[in-house]
Motif scaffolding. Sequence first.
Motif, mmCIF file in Angstrom:
data_model
loop_
_atom_site.group_PDB
_atom_site.id
_atom_site.type_symbol
_atom_site.label_atom_id
_atom_site.label_comp_id
_atom_site.label_asym_id
_atom_site.label_seq_id
_atom_site.Cartn_x
_atom_site.Cartn_y
_atom_site.Cartn_z
ATOM 1 N N GLY A 42 7.687 -6.564 -4.745
ATOM 2 C CA GLY A 42 7.453 -5.652 -5.867
ATOM 3 C C GLY A 42 6.014 -5.752 -6.368
ATOM 4 N N ARG A 43 5.523 -6.988 -6.519
ATOM 5 C CA ARG A 43 4.141 -7.191 -6.992
ATOM 6 C C ARG A 43 3.139 -6.531 -6.050
ATOM 7 N NH1 ARG A 43 5.872 -12.350 -8.192
ATOM 8 N NH2 ARG A 43 5.143 -13.158 -6.200
ATOM 9 N N SER A 44 3.360 -6.737 -4.736
ATOM 10 C CA SER A 44 2.402 -6.204 -3.761
ATOM 11 C C SER A 44 2.418 -4.673 -3.748
ATOM 12 C CB SER A 44 2.684 -6.750 -2.365
ATOM 13 O OG SER A 44 3.948 -6.314 -1.932
ATOM 14 N N LEU A 45 3.593 -4.088 -3.935
ATOM 15 C CA LEU A 45 3.672 -2.615 -3.988
ATOM 16 C C LEU A 45 2.973 -2.097 -5.244
ATOM 17 C CD1 LEU A 45 7.302 -1.879 -2.751
ATOM 18 C CD2 LEU A 45 5.190 -1.104 -1.674
ATOM 19 N N ARG A 46 3.189 -2.809 -6.357
ATOM 20 C CA ARG A 46 2.549 -2.399 -7.614
ATOM 21 C C ARG A 46 1.019 -2.497 -7.496
ATOM 22 N NH1 ARG A 46 3.305 -6.785 -11.775
ATOM 23 N NH2 ARG A 46 1.551 -7.558 -10.564
ATOM 24 N N ASP A 47 0.552 -3.607 -6.883
ATOM 25 C CA ASP A 47 -0.900 -3.831 -6.782
ATOM 26 C C ASP A 47 -1.523 -3.135 -5.569
ATOM 27 O OD1 ASP A 47 -0.462 -5.413 -8.958
ATOM 28 O OD2 ASP A 47 -0.473 -7.306 -7.824
ATOM 29 N N ARG A 48 -0.705 -2.537 -4.762
ATOM 30 C CA ARG A 48 -1.138 -1.842 -3.524
ATOM 31 C C ARG A 48 -1.932 -2.773 -2.615
ATOM 32 N NH1 ARG A 48 -2.935 4.178 -5.187
ATOM 33 N NH2 ARG A 48 -2.526 4.519 -3.001
ATOM 34 N N GLY A 49 -1.495 -4.006 -2.536
ATOM 35 C CA GLY A 49 -2.126 -4.975 -1.643
ATOM 36 C C GLY A 49 -1.456 -6.322 -1.787
ATOM 37 N N ILE A 50 -1.702 -7.186 -0.809
ATOM 38 C CA ILE A 50 -1.096 -8.513 -0.852
ATOM 39 C C ILE A 50 -2.165 -9.514 -1.284
ATOM 40 C CG2 ILE A 50 0.106 -10.288 0.473
ATOM 41 C CD1 ILE A 50 0.940 -8.019 2.406
ATOM 42 N N ASP A 51 -1.958 -10.092 -2.440
ATOM 43 C CA ASP A 51 -2.890 -11.114 -2.906
ATOM 44 C C ASP A 51 -2.839 -12.290 -1.923
ATOM 45 O OD1 ASP A 51 -4.032 -13.336 -4.258
ATOM 46 O OD2 ASP A 51 -3.782 -12.255 -6.147
ATOM 47 N N PRO A 52 -4.021 -12.764 -1.466
ATOM 48 C CA PRO A 52 -4.008 -13.870 -0.494
ATOM 49 C C PRO A 52 -3.269 -15.112 -0.991
ATOM 50 C CG PRO A 52 -6.179 -12.894 -0.631
ATOM 51 C CD PRO A 52 -5.375 -12.261 -1.719
ATOM 52 N N ALA A 97 0.303 3.553 4.452
ATOM 53 C CA ALA A 97 -0.698 4.422 3.811
ATOM 54 C C ALA A 97 -0.928 3.998 2.360
ATOM 55 C CB ALA A 97 -0.237 5.874 3.878
ATOM 56 N N TRP A 98 0.153 3.620 1.683
ATOM 57 C CA TRP A 98 0.072 3.189 0.279
ATOM 58 C C TRP A 98 -0.833 1.956 0.145
ATOM 59 C CZ3 TRP A 98 1.149 4.725 -4.503
ATOM 60 C CH2 TRP A 98 1.351 3.783 -5.509
ATOM 61 N N PHE A 99 -0.630 0.981 1.020
ATOM 62 C CA PHE A 99 -1.457 -0.232 0.977
ATOM 63 C C PHE A 99 -2.899 0.071 1.373
ATOM 64 C CE2 PHE A 99 2.467 -2.992 1.410
ATOM 65 C CZ PHE A 99 2.330 -3.538 0.154
ATOM 66 N N ARG A 100 -3.032 0.927 2.374
ATOM 67 C CA ARG A 100 -4.364 1.209 2.930
ATOM 68 C C ARG A 100 -5.262 1.915 1.903
ATOM 69 N NH1 ARG A 100 -5.845 -1.272 7.789
ATOM 70 N NH2 ARG A 100 -7.673 -0.172 8.524
ATOM 71 N N THR A 101 -4.648 2.646 0.997
ATOM 72 C CA THR A 101 -5.436 3.375 0.005
ATOM 73 C C THR A 101 -5.533 2.616 -1.309
ATOM 74 O OG1 THR A 101 -3.430 4.585 -0.571
ATOM 75 C CG2 THR A 101 -4.966 5.681 0.916
ATOM 76 N N GLY A 102 -5.040 1.359 -1.332
ATOM 77 C CA GLY A 102 -5.102 0.551 -2.545
ATOM 78 C C GLY A 102 -6.502 0.027 -2.788
ATOM 79 N N PRO A 103 -6.738 -0.611 -3.961
ATOM 80 C CA PRO A 103 -8.075 -1.142 -4.258
ATOM 81 C C PRO A 103 -8.460 -2.226 -3.265
ATOM 82 C CG PRO A 103 -6.452 -1.933 -5.841
ATOM 83 C CD PRO A 103 -5.778 -0.892 -5.019
ATOM 84 N N LYS A 104 -9.747 -2.219 -2.879
ATOM 85 C CA LYS A 104 -10.222 -3.249 -1.930
ATOM 86 C C LYS A 104 -10.263 -4.600 -2.637
ATOM 87 C CE LYS A 104 -11.108 -0.520 1.545
ATOM 88 N NZ LYS A 104 -9.768 -0.073 1.865
#
Lengths: 289, 81
Positions: free
Chosen positions: A82-92, B66-73
Amino acid sequence: MILGALITYPQAIILGLLQGVSELFPVSSLGHSVILPRLLGWNIHQNDKYFITFLVATHLATAIVLFFFFWRDWVRILRGLGRSLRDRGIDPADTDAKLGWLLVVGTIPAGILGLLLEHPLRNVFASAKSAAFFLMLNGLLLFGAELLRRRAPQMDADDDARIARTVGWSGAFAVGAAQAIALIPGFSRSGATMGGGLLVGLSHKDAARFAFLLATPIIGAAALLKLPELFGHEGDGVRGQALVAALCSAVTAYLAVRFLMRFFETQTLTPFAIYCLAAGAACTVYFFS
Amino acid sequence: MRNDRLLVALAVVAGVALIVLAVVYWVEPAKSLPSFIPGHEAGSGHHHVKHGIAAFFVGLACLVFAWFRTGPKRSATPPLT
């Protein structure tokens, strides 16, 4: 035909107890559920509709036990996703999110291959003879995984952090895809995932943990997909037996996962490899003689 | 950067197409599927539910990608392998 006589209650108890153990031990539950009825002279065949429906209940019980055994881990993993989807990335630093996505990446190929290949493979390799032969090959596969395994340094104290740092995306995909081999009776799904885990550098304990986490959604989803059959006309005559078998399966699955998580802290896949080779060879000779 | 946008666009198109395909598999019997779609069988009333599930999850995976790829760097920190 009298439907009530398709599977007797004693048979259901034995099959349920066996299923719970063999689903989690790397020895092929499907192989055992094909070989045992033949060895005991039961008139049960793997491709019989009612038998497949019956097995659905035992698989569902195993998946539920696995889910509750790793309940706290699943809560953390789902929160991480859920966190990673919200942040749109995986925190290392977010190992829960990384582990969650590794499980997703591993489940996708297994799910797709399972959906597409289950029926044709079951039709081709349904006999006890082929299951016994493939059980031998499963033994060789486990031996091979032990011989080729990578010994990576284990730095993190937390199990899930170690797994998240050791297994890469391609590794998770390959380990997940390897589960599809278990569609062939005689090959073990948990054996393939544990072996795959060893090959990508996990310890035995972490490989077992990753294998069980990976098993939960795939076994559960496969069972849920076929659950309507159990409540439909295909479940007529086996519903009571399926319930009894599911309860037996739940008990032995719980004992098996507890045992294996301790066992793999110090032990290897070798004893299971020896068992598969010996049992597979003995059954092959018996069935062909 | 341009390749990245192309990849995201392709993932979105593939994701949407696969989810639409999944719905088609669930709704239409095998005989009514277009002949170029895997699973088409003349005269069959069978619904390819499993094909639909597979298409749905692969489509969903494309959209998540696509959702992850367009997320903040993110800044470079010790990577997870």
